[in-house]
Design a protein around this motif. Structure first.
Motif, PDB file in Angstrom:
ATOM      1  N   GLU A 196      48.192  43.881  47.282  1.00  0.00           N
ATOM      2  CA  GLU A 196      47.211  44.506  46.384  1.00  0.00           C
ATOM      3  C   GLU A 196      47.959  45.057  45.174  1.00  0.00           C
ATOM      4  O   GLU A 196      48.886  45.861  45.307  1.00  0.00           O
ATOM      5  N   ARG A 197      47.568  44.611  43.987  1.00  0.00           N
ATOM      6  CA  ARG A 197      48.182  45.054  42.746  1.00  0.00           C
ATOM      7  C   ARG A 197      47.066  45.401  41.753  1.00  0.00           C
ATOM      8  O   ARG A 197      46.313  44.511  41.325  1.00  0.00           O
ATOM      9  N   SER A 198      46.944  46.696  41.417  1.00  0.00           N
ATOM     10  CA  SER A 198      45.914  47.149  40.467  1.00  0.00           C
ATOM     11  C   SER A 198      44.536  46.651  40.873  1.00  0.00           C
ATOM     12  O   SER A 198      43.794  46.069  40.062  1.00  0.00           O
ATOM     13  N   LYS A 199      44.209  46.835  42.146  1.00  0.00           N
ATOM     14  CA  LYS A 199      42.907  46.497  42.714  1.00  0.00           C
ATOM     15  C   LYS A 199      42.626  44.996  42.725  1.00  0.00           C
ATOM     16  O   LYS A 199      41.474  44.568  42.867  1.00  0.00           O
ATOM     17  N   ARG A 200      43.677  44.180  42.574  1.00  0.00           N
ATOM     18  CA  ARG A 200      43.512  42.738  42.685  1.00  0.00           C
ATOM     19  C   ARG A 200      44.416  42.224  43.803  1.00  0.00           C
ATOM     20  O   ARG A 200      45.488  42.767  44.063  1.00  0.00           O
ATOM     21  N   LEU A 201      43.980  41.144  44.466  1.00  0.00           N
ATOM     22  CA  LEU A 201      44.834  40.488  45.449  1.00  0.00           C
ATOM     23  C   LEU A 201      45.742  39.505  44.721  1.00  0.00           C
ATOM     24  O   LEU A 201      45.266  38.636  43.972  1.00  0.00           O
TER      25      LEU A 201
END
Length: 691
Positions: free
Chosen positions: A125-130
């Motif tokens: 998870e990076r800045s609310k993205r997968l």
């Protein structure tokens, strides 16, 4: 179509593009056989891909999708390429996933919108993205090649710049069709124990119909590799025994005087091992023996017994230690025991050269009283100064490879060689790495040693630990405080010895605190160690420079900061610096919220002090890694083998190799020609490596 012999060069074959030859060469793939022995790193079941993930995971996923969008961004020196991958058949409930590469601009040229991709990696998870960062990927470009890459158990081979995985797969598929597979030598003899040889083993390991067939093929090829390793080791062992040496019988008189004056009784295990080594030295062949035992089991006294036997026989004996601190400690201990008997002891390190008899020429030939020499491993390269080298003892064997050992054994004076382990070695590794050595094992600790209590504690408990430590110091005990680094690192958030030293001086005032680490000059280091040994320092703040052999019986406490940063066997070795006197000792393993395998290894140490149990646990936690297959060992790579999973194969291979060499020591039998050629080829390669 006539099939090609396995040694056929890849370069020039019509199906090997000239643009791929350099990449093949970088991987060491020069012939058809090389290519067929380039085994898959893993397999992907592409008959059914993983569903697109809903959240982050520690498990890698194998996904198939279509690139809907790409972007290339710059943030200062950092360049980021991203591709949005979607599952065409996932429907509305399927979430797209972002593929991301940092500072790899060439990926931008390989992946375009609309491309179908197979990707493999862990979703984060990076800045609310997968996001999957730096995934392995393949672009599926045409339907013609899809049958090789899709709807099957698909092998993923090691790739290189200029040779992506799908190209390696296609080349290996060609090689399987055009090579005379029956001409690839197999070492494991037909009709011996184990499953019969699979005729289709090469196809089955590269392009299996199912994973059961793949595993059967893998085990057969591993059996060949392990058997080859054991043939080499058994041949080396036989060669040492056959090539002669000198009988060094000794009289036993001097050792009797030493043993009578020892302030402790030798264990039954020490007495048994001493007898094994004494008989080996008295035989007219070269001794090549491994001595292993747990921390504090008395290996050094066993080594001294052997060195005195060499001395009594009119030969020099040398002990090679891994560090200057340990060499100097051995030197002082040996002098304390041997000076009353007028046996000369010599110290030789990079910075110190001392002689117990006051001579200037430390290696002066004196046949009536040959010296016992103690030094670092550098002694190997100063060996020309030895007049009659009869015994070499190598302490902490893992820092001293097979090729160096061979150089010692092949000296004209044919010295006996005794290598000692710092900690016990799992059986599978012993019979692999040290299968060319006879093995002696010390099973018991000397009597009169205090019990060591090990406790795993979070750093929040430090104030209570400091109170406990102050109480023990006031009672006259001494302590080690160990750190993983010398100075603070910007890359690793770990405490450093030099920074924390000032803190401990304040916390433990008025008790004297010293510091020792690898960057201190040798004279200062020895001065600090002397002050600690003689009790002028109550606490020693240190790095792992104290890991091996430091012996201060009054030191009963060890605090290891950031303990999860150390390896399991290294922690056990450090713990062995305490518990050397009759008093109870405490080892406190501090951590800052360790989880997973980091906490698991600390709990192993809390539960047991048995070095053999710890060695097995360490092997399971870390895996064997690249234990063999390097220039240090002079052995072939393990290939598809795994020392943990395939330990039964290694045991069977060892038994068979020993049986065959007992039946046919020179491998002259017509059915053993391939075995003989294999052993000779390895011997030549080892000779070239040794220079």
């Amino acid at each position: 179509m006539s099939l090609l012999p396995p040694p056929t060069a890849l370069e020039g074959l019509p199906w090997v593009p000239s643009s791929r030859v350099a990449a093949l060469r970088r991987l060491g793939l020069l012939t058809l056989e090389d290519l067929l022995r380039h085994f898959p790193r893993r397999y992907e079941d592409r008959r059914k891909f993983d569903r697109f993930p809903d959240g982050p995971s520690e498990t890698a996923a194998c996904l198939f999708g279509v690139v809907k969008k790409t972007s290339y961004k710059r943030f200062g020196p950092r360049r980021i390429f991203e591709a949005i991958l979607e599952d065409e058949n996932g429907g509305l409930l399927s979430n797209p996933i972002t593929l991301r590469w940092y500072n790899m601009p060439w990926v931008q040229k390989m992946i375009l919108g609309g491309h179908r991709l197979v990707v493999y990696g862990k979703p984060r998870e990076r800045s609310k993205r997968l996001v999957i960062e730096h995934p392995e990927f393949e672009v599926i470009e045409d339907e013609a090649g899809a049958s090789l890459h899709f709807d099957r158990i698909t092998p993923v081979h090691g790739a290189a710049d200029g040779l992506p995985a799908h190209i390696a797969r296609e080349l290996i598929h060609h090689a399987l069709e055009e090579t005379d597979l029956s001409a690839i030598p197999r070492l494991w003899p037909e009709g011996r124990t184990g499953a019969p040889l699979l005729p289709d083993v090469w196809r089955a390991v590269h392009f299996p119909l199912d994973m059961a067939e793949c595993e059967a093929a893998r085990r057969q090829l591993v059996r060949d590799v392990f058997f080859g390793i054991q043939l080499i080791l058994a041949s080396r062992h036989a060669s040492v025994k056959k090539n002669g040496g000198f009988a060094r019988l000794g009289t036993g008189i001097l050792w009797k005087q030493v043993e009578t004056n020892l302030p402790f009784a030798l264990t039954d295990s020490q007495l048994l091992v001493m007898e094994e080594i004494s008989m080996d030295m008295a035989a007219p062949h070269r001794m090549n023996r491994l001595l292993q035992g747990d921390v504090g089991s008395g290996k050094t006294m066993v080594a001294l017994r052997a060195m005195i036997q060499a001395h009594e026989s009119g030969w020099q004996a040398a002990l090679m230690a891994p560090t200057q601190i340990l060499a100097e400690q051995h030197y002082l201990n040996f002098r304390r025991i041997l000076d009353p008997l007028e046996i000369p002891v010599v110290l030789r390190t990079s910075s110190r050269r001392e002689d117990s008899m006051g001579r200037v020429d430390l290696f002066a030939a004196n046949p009536s009283s040959p010296a016992i020499v103690v030094g670092t491993h550098a002694l190997l390269y100063e060996g020309a100064e030895f007049e009659r080298l009869g015994l070499v003892v190598i302490d902490e064997q893992h820092k001293f490879g097979v090729l160096q050992r061979t150089r010692l054994i092949e000296r004209a004076d044919a010295p006996d060689v005794l290598v000692m382990t710092a900690t016990p070695i799992p059986r599978t590794i012993t019979q692999t790495l040290y299968g060319d050595l006879d093995v002696s094992v010390l099973k018991h600790r000397p009597a009169g040693r205090g019990r060591i209590v090990t406790a795993v504690r979070d750093v929040e408990k430090l104030p209570a630990i400091v109170d406990f430590l102050r109480g023990e110091l006031t009672a006259g005990r001494q302590a080690y405080i160990v750190y993983p680094l010398i100075e603070e690192s910007e890359k690793l958030d770990v405490k450093a010895a030099t920074v924390e030293f000032e803190k401990w001086c304040a916390l433990l005032n008025p008790h004297a605190v010293g510091i020792v680490h690898g960057r201190i000059d040798p004279e200062s280091k020895e001065s600090v160690m002397r002050d600690f040994r003689e009790g002028r320092l109550a606490v020693l703040v240190a790095t792992t420079v104290i890991e091996v052999g430091v012996d201060v019986p009054n030191a009963t406490i060890m605090i290891i900061e950031e303990a999860a940063r150390f390896g399991l066997s290294q922690l056990h070795q450090l713990r062995g610096r305490i518990g050397r006197g009759p008093e109870k000792s405490w080892c406190i393993l501090l951590h800052d919220g360790a989880i997973g395998s980091g906490l698991e290894k600390l709990e192993v140490l809390e539960k047991t002090s048995d070095g053999f149990e710890i060695a097995e646990a360490d092997l399971l936690l870390r895996g064997p890694g690249d234990i063999i297959g390097t220039a240090q060992t002079g052995l072939p790579s393990l290939g598809l083998g795994d020392l943990i999973r395939d330990s039964d194969i290694m045991t069977d291979a060892r038994k068979l190799a020993l049986n065959i060499l007992e039946e046919d020591p020179e491998l002259r039998n017509s059915s053993h020609v391939s075995m003989r050629n294999y052993v000779l080829k390895n011997a030549i390669q080892q000779e070239l490596s040794a220079g």
